[in-house]
Structures are given as C-alpha cells and as structure tokens.
Design a protein around this motif. Sequence first.
Motif, PDB file in Angstrom:
ATOM      1  N   SER A   1       0.801  -1.218   0.000  1.00 47.08           N
ATOM      2  CA  SER A   1       0.000   0.000   0.000  1.00 47.08           C
ATOM      3  C   SER A   1       0.836   1.270   0.000  1.00 47.08           C
ATOM      4  CB  SER A   1      -0.940   0.017   1.211  1.00 47.08           C
ATOM      5  OG  SER A   1      -0.205  -0.103   2.415  1.00 47.08           O
ATOM      6  N   ASP A   2       2.124   1.205   0.334  1.00 50.07           N
ATOM      7  CA  ASP A   2       2.950   2.405   0.344  1.00 50.07           C
ATOM      8  C   ASP A   2       4.400   1.989   0.150  1.00 50.07           C
ATOM      9  OD1 ASP A   2       3.596   5.048   0.430  1.00 50.07           O
ATOM     10  OD2 ASP A   2       3.126   5.345   2.548  1.00 50.07           O
TER      11      ASP A   2
ATOM     12  N   GLN B   1      -5.579   7.358  -5.390  1.00 49.63           N
ATOM     13  CA  GLN B   1      -5.400   7.207  -3.955  1.00 49.63           C
ATOM     14  C   GLN B   1      -4.052   7.713  -3.464  1.00 49.63           C
ATOM     15  OE1 GLN B   1      -6.660   3.353  -2.463  1.00 49.63           O
ATOM     16  NE2 GLN B   1      -7.915   3.018  -4.286  1.00 49.63           N
ATOM     17  N   GLY B   2      -3.183   8.129  -4.375  1.00 52.58           N
ATOM     18  CA  GLY B   2      -1.878   8.613  -3.972  1.00 52.58           C
ATOM     19  C   GLY B   2      -1.418   9.732  -4.866  1.00 52.58           C
TER      20      GLY B   2
ATOM     21  N   VAL C   1      -1.527   2.315  -6.160  1.00 47.46           N
ATOM     22  CA  VAL C   1      -2.094   3.123  -5.087  1.00 47.46           C
ATOM     23  C   VAL C   1      -1.135   4.186  -4.577  1.00 47.46           C
ATOM     24  CG1 VAL C   1      -3.712   1.347  -4.318  1.00 47.46           C
ATOM     25  CG2 VAL C   1      -1.391   1.399  -3.392  1.00 47.46           C
ATOM     26  N   ALA C   2       0.147   4.082  -4.819  1.00 45.38           N
ATOM     27  CA  ALA C   2       1.108   5.047  -4.279  1.00 45.38           C
ATOM     28  C   ALA C   2       2.281   5.165  -5.235  1.00 45.38           C
ATOM     29  CB  ALA C   2       1.582   4.623  -2.895  1.00 45.38           C
TER      30      ALA C   2
ATOM     31  N   VAL D   1       3.562   1.665  -6.551  1.00 46.79           N
ATOM     32  CA  VAL D   1       3.148   0.509  -5.749  1.00 46.79           C
ATOM     33  C   VAL D   1       1.867  -0.057  -6.358  1.00 46.79           C
ATOM     34  CG1 VAL D   1       2.423  -0.292  -3.484  1.00 46.79           C
ATOM     35  CG2 VAL D   1       4.187   1.475  -3.695  1.00 46.79           C
ATOM     36  N   ASN D   2       1.880  -1.365  -6.703  1.00 47.32           N
ATOM     37  CA  ASN D   2       0.742  -2.042  -7.332  1.00 47.32           C
ATOM     38  C   ASN D   2       0.073  -2.956  -6.301  1.00 47.32           C
ATOM     39  OD1 ASN D   2       1.479  -0.952  -9.919  1.00 47.32           O
ATOM     40  ND2 ASN D   2       3.106  -2.495  -9.955  1.00 47.32           N
ATOM     41  N   ARG D   3      -1.076  -2.519  -5.760  1.00 47.53           N
ATOM     42  CA  ARG D   3      -1.704  -3.293  -4.679  1.00 47.53           C
ATOM     43  C   ARG D   3      -2.151  -4.666  -5.170  1.00 47.53           C
ATOM     44  NH1 ARG D   3      -5.899  -0.815  -0.435  1.00 47.53           N
ATOM     45  NH2 ARG D   3      -3.886  -0.164   0.384  1.00 47.53           N
TER      46      ARG D   3
END
Length: 852
Positions: A478-479, A748-749, A807-808, A839-841
């Motif tokens: 997620s980060d 989201q980021g 997401v980030a 970052v690929n959730r």
Amino acid sequence: MARRNGRFLVKRGIDCYTQMEYETCGKPMNRIKLSPLSLRGAGIFFLVIALSLHACGRGGGRHRGGRPPAAPTGVAVTAFSGAVVIGWDPVDGATSYNVYVAAGPGVTKTNYETLPFGKRNPAAAGPFTQSDLLDGTPYYFVVTAVNEAGESAESAEVSATPTSTALPLPPTGLRAIAADGQVTLEWNSVTGASSYFLYRATVSGINRDNWNTIVGGNRTQVPGGATVYIEDDLTNGTTYFFVVTAQNNLGQGAESAEVSATPFAAETVPVQPTNLTASAADSEVILNWNAAAGAQFYNVYWSTTAEVTPDNGTKIPNLSGTSYTHTALTNNTLYYYILTAENAHGESLPSEEASATPIPIPPPAVVTLPPSEVLKTGSAILHGEVNPLGFSGETTVYFEWGVTTAYGSSTALQTTPGGNTFVPIADGLEALEPNRPYHYRIVATNSRGTNYGADQSFILPFLGEPNEFSVEPEESPSDVAIADFDGDSISDLATTNFGTHKVSILFGIGNWADPEDEDNFGFDTVSIPVYDVGNNPEHLAAGKFHGNLNPADLVVSNGTSGTMTLLSNNGNGIFTPASIDLWTNPADSGKTFPSDLLVADFNEDGNPDVAVSSVMSGVGNVVILIGDGVGGFASKTLFAAGVSPSGIASGDFNGDTHLDLVVTNELINTISLLLGDGAGSFEAPTSFSVGSDAFHRPVALASEDFNEDGILDLAVVNRESGTVSIFLNDGAGGFAAPTRFPVGLEPQGIAVGDFNRDRKPDLIIPNFHPTGNTQDNTESVTIYLGVGDGTFGPSREEILGEGKNPVAAATGYFDDDPPNDPYDPDDPNANSKLDLVVVNRSGNSVSVLLGQ
C-alpha cells in the motif's frame, strides 16, 4: 269551483259539477256543468264558470246606454315555469276581454307592438294563461274589457317572472353544416331555456367539464332563445366536434349528443403560403416554404428594403415546387422576400416576410487531432482534418509546430481536392527531444482564405518501460519508502503490505543495464526480508531516529491496531520492530485508527519527529511523537485535526520558518491547516473546502511551490470525484479557493517531481482503475507536467499492465547517482534523470520507470 250560499268552493284534479241555489228575483237557476281547464306545466286545474246572471235590474252580457265597459279591476298574476296565469274581476256589460303582454314595462293597447315580446291575446273571460315565456324574464300585463260599443281603458299594469323548477333538458336535433372556414350549428328549442352554451374541440369527447383542457377546446354562449349559431374562423380540412347545453335560472342542463363537421374550401384562390425561410450562401439565397392548398405555382417578390409587397417587390413568377435559389446576388447585402400562391382563380395573400444576407463561402474548416506513435526514439505523427466546404479547387494543408505556441517550424505542404467532407491529414516529426513539450496545429489555405486549427500538445516519453518487482503473493502493498537501508550507497525500497501485516525490504542491486538478467537486475527479489508490524499497515516513512550517521530506520502506521511500529535499523539493513501505542487513553486503544504519517523536525532540535493522522473514538487528531535522537520518543501529544483525517503533509505555509501541518478530512471534503510554533505544538485547525459541488473524499496530498511565488502550495487528491484540487497559498497562512482538474479513476496517492527538468514541479497520480485512454483494461500512472502558474499540462500516461491497481508513488534515482543540484552544470550528476516507483496493490509488486 262551486258557489253555495254565497261561497265558492274549489276542487283540484277532477271534473266538478255544482248546483247553485241562487235565487234571482225569487227564481232558482238551472244546474250548470263546469269544465276544467289545465294550465301547461303548472299541474293545477282551474274551473271556468260560465254563469248567466239574472238579477233584478241587472242583465248579464246586455249593453246598456251604448258605452264601452269599464276597465277591469282586481287583475292578478301567478307565475309558473314557462307560463303566467292572469285573473281579473268580471266587468258589467263586457262580452270579451283583451290581455296585453310585453317583456318590458309600460305596456298599453296602443304601444304593445313596439315593446319586446309585445302581444295581444283575446280572452272570453278570466283567468287567462300566457305560455311560451322564458324563465327568469320579467313580463308585464294589462287587461281591457270589450262590448259592442268598443274597448275599455287598460287595467292597472301587473308583472310576473316565470321561474324554473328544474334544469333544462338537453337540446335535441343538433346538426352541423360545414362550409368554407365555418360550421353552422342548429338545434331544437328547449322549454324554459334562457340561453345556450356551444362547446367545440378538435377531438371527440368534448363536454362542459373538459372544454378548457381538451385539444382545441372552446366555449361560446348563445344569448336569448336563438337556436342557430355560426362558428367561423375555422381551419379547412380540420374536423371539429360540437355539443350544446341549455341554460335557465337554475343553471346548465346536460349536453346534447355530439356532432362533427369538417370545413372545406370552396373553389377559390390558393390559401396563403406559410413557413417561408431564407438561408444565405455565397452570392445566393435559398428559399423554402410549405405547400399551399390549391396552388398551381408560386411567385416570389424580393427587395433590398424591408416590408416588401407584390406592388413594390421584384417578381420572380411561375415557380414550381417548394424551394428556389436566388442567385447572382451581392454578398453582405440584406435581401427581403415574400411569397404568393396562384391558380386559375387568382393569387393568394402574401406569406410572412423572410430575409437573408449572402456571404462568401468561408475558408476551409480544420480540426487538429491528437498525435499518434509518440515514440521514445524521438518521433511523432501529427494528425488533423480539413474540409474545403464546397470549394472546387485544391486546398493547401500543413502543420505548424514547435516547443511553444509560437511554433516556428512547419511540415511539408500537402494538397487536398475540393469537396464538402472532412479529409484526414497526417505528417511525421523526427529527431525530437525527450522531456520537452511540443505544440502543433493544422493550417489550410485556398482562394477563400486561411484557417487555423486549435493547438494540440504532446511530450515525448521521459520514462522507460516499467520494470516490475514482486513483493511476494498476497502481500497487497500500500505504500513505499526509498532509502539506502544497508549502507551500500544503492537505493533500496520498503513497502507496507496491507494484506499480510508485514513490511518488505527490496535491496537494490544497482545493475539497471540488463533487464534480461532477472537475478541480477534492479532489486533482489530472491531474498526479500519481511518484518511483522501491526494490523493492516497502510503507510510508512524513513528517518534516522538513531542519529544522522546511521542508515535510515522506518516508522509504520498500523491502520487497525491503533499503533505505530518503529523498525530500528542495525546499520546493515536488518530491522528490529517495536510497537508504539498512539492512544493516550487506554479506553481508546481499540478505537484508534492511524492513517498517513510523515517524518520531520517539529521542535527544531535536529532530531526527526513523527506526525500521524489518526481517528480516536471518532475524533480526528494528529499525534506528534518527538524523537530523542537515540531511537526513542517523548510522550505523545494530540492536536485536533478536523474529521476523519487521512493524508498528511508538512511545510512552512505561513512564512514564519516553523513547520506546519495539513491533513485531508476525507468524509467532509475539507483540508485542515495546523500552524506550528517550532516547539512541537500546533494551533487549532483552520478548514478549507476542496469543493462543494460533489462528494470528493480527499485522501492524499503533497506540498510544493506550484506557481513559483516562493510559497508552498498544495495538491490534494480526491478519490471519489477523480480530481486533484490545487490550493495556492495566499502567503498569510491561508489558501485561495481551489481549482480542480480531472485525473484517473479513484486516485489514492500522489507524488511530486520534475521529470522534464524545466524547474517546474510535476504531479504523479496513480490510476487505481483503467482511465479509458488505455486498452485491455490496463492500469497506468499519469504525470501532469507543471506549467509554473499553478496549472498542469500536457500529461503523459505510462502503462503499468492489467490487474495492477496502483495506489502510491515515489521518486528517486536508481540507475544514476543523485545530483546535489540537478540544475547545477558543475555537479557531475546534474544530468541524472529522475526515476519513478509505483506501488501495485493487486499486482503485489512495485514498478520502476527509469527517467530517460
């Protein structure tokens, strides 16, 4: 009626006989049979008695002295529905009587014929019934007596008003007779009707209740006792429907049966033409109109002066059809037109006037289209369209292009043949420089003039193809944080893994030249150390909490544990986790939900501190943990931070040299500014709306000077509305109302970096869902290039692949040493290109895109 012993007895409803024992000079009278008289509508029978009176000294019906009889007395009237009964006392010597009636006062035997409804009615004796009267109308009466010598004077005048006892019956016998533009209505008279109402519609079903809502509904009152009415101003060829009702003093009766009729035109001149329109063209005007009934041909009259008529206009005769093109006109001159229709019977009335101004045919229409095949090799294909708009010769086309909207360069000339449709145009550019925005537009020229398309812009790819590195299955990262964790001067990565409650470390290998060598390229994905942290870790940050000479440590916010984890680095990239409670009240331990966090020196003692956005028992706070420089933290301090704080950023926003904080309030669509005092404390928050026209849900933010005024601004990512809000700093601790621009789906980021080396910060937005600009449902990350005035564009979308859900993002230098100053020509690494990590959730991976 019977008289006995001087009294009269009345019996109703049956025939009566009476025996009058009346002595005349001592002699009884003979028995007389009396007959009943029925009055129309009254239901009352009156007995008319014929008496032969013989009295001493008086002889009934015998003339004495040769004089007319005296005027009748005792005149009285009784009104009923449609009738009045008049009675009076018998007059000596009278052989008959006259009853005079009128619908106005002052009736006499000499003037009755001059009055409304004036009539004379002979009567043998009273009472007399006057019928065929209108209910609600007052009538006036006088009576005279008549004998052989003549007629008496009039009695005193009396009056009565017939009164209805029920609503009138529906009229019968209604019929409709159509003619040219009209319909004649006739019906039978209704007893007691004082007037009639005629109802009309253009659909069946008209009645007295719906006439004002039905199509074509209309109502007309026909006064008095008239039973004929002409409806005119009707449209020939349209069928009309009618009903009629009768009215008396009590109101309207029911409707008659419905009838219909269709007016038709008699054989005559054509009807007036309608809907004349005039449209301009080059040196001509095109006229169109609706066909007129009965027309054999049409005549156009025109003038360059308004209010043209057949008398003052120039005539263009004998036109067939319903259109005409008036040619050889002077451009930019206003022309006026009327139209008539004509047949063997003559010419119609003229139409309404129409006008138009002929204009030259415009130059070709052009559209600049987006480029295609913008390649990393420095080439692009420009696209556009051109429409000659009916020009019959050739049109010349080319593209202007350059690094600004002043262009400065152009492609080779092309030609396109005449026509009236859009034709695609394309041309290629070579030897373009990466990291530079280019502008272009299409230009087309012919003898009618030149036209320019709108500006399009593009930028050559400044990032390479994504290199994907796994962080193990089911991790759901997620980060990401970038730092040298093992002290080898090569950038490493750390990710929070939301799904497995762990942190993964990807150590940099430093070899970025051979992507085919999977075991010796970029990051070590064979041996990935992982560390247990709290539940659902969402965000992390790197900081040297054990002194500046040591490699970076990590702090992690655990979304559902209410804790922060400190991962202390032993100097070789091996971490020891320690959980730090964020709550200050044990009762809040299970109700504390930390979100984003950052590392900064809030009390200005040279040691890094931590700020964590958090919700505690439903209250939004920022938790400040002051670092001691040896891996410990002082007691926690809570500062109010709006509602549902999530993203967090720091910077000096009011120019007092102390760090401030900004958090996003996801559920109420605001951001909160907390001004710092330089000692680790913060003022109460000030809120700023991200926009009230939609539900935005701000979730992340970044600070930078976006408009080059030397003051930090903000870029806020709004997940729900798929937008970014730009808050420009007013320099006094506040922000102007934000501007917004759309980005991808559910961002989201956010990250900031200068990818095209123009000294203007760019924005990096991961697109959690496919944007619609990509194919095969592939996700992407978009870089929006900063203009330097607080706006962004053009943008460059980098494809990551299907099923990634980024997401980030973060920026760093992976394949080159980072420059001390990327713009300093004396810095040996000044030409290093900024790289990007995403970052690929759902992909359980990170993607590195190297700067070009």
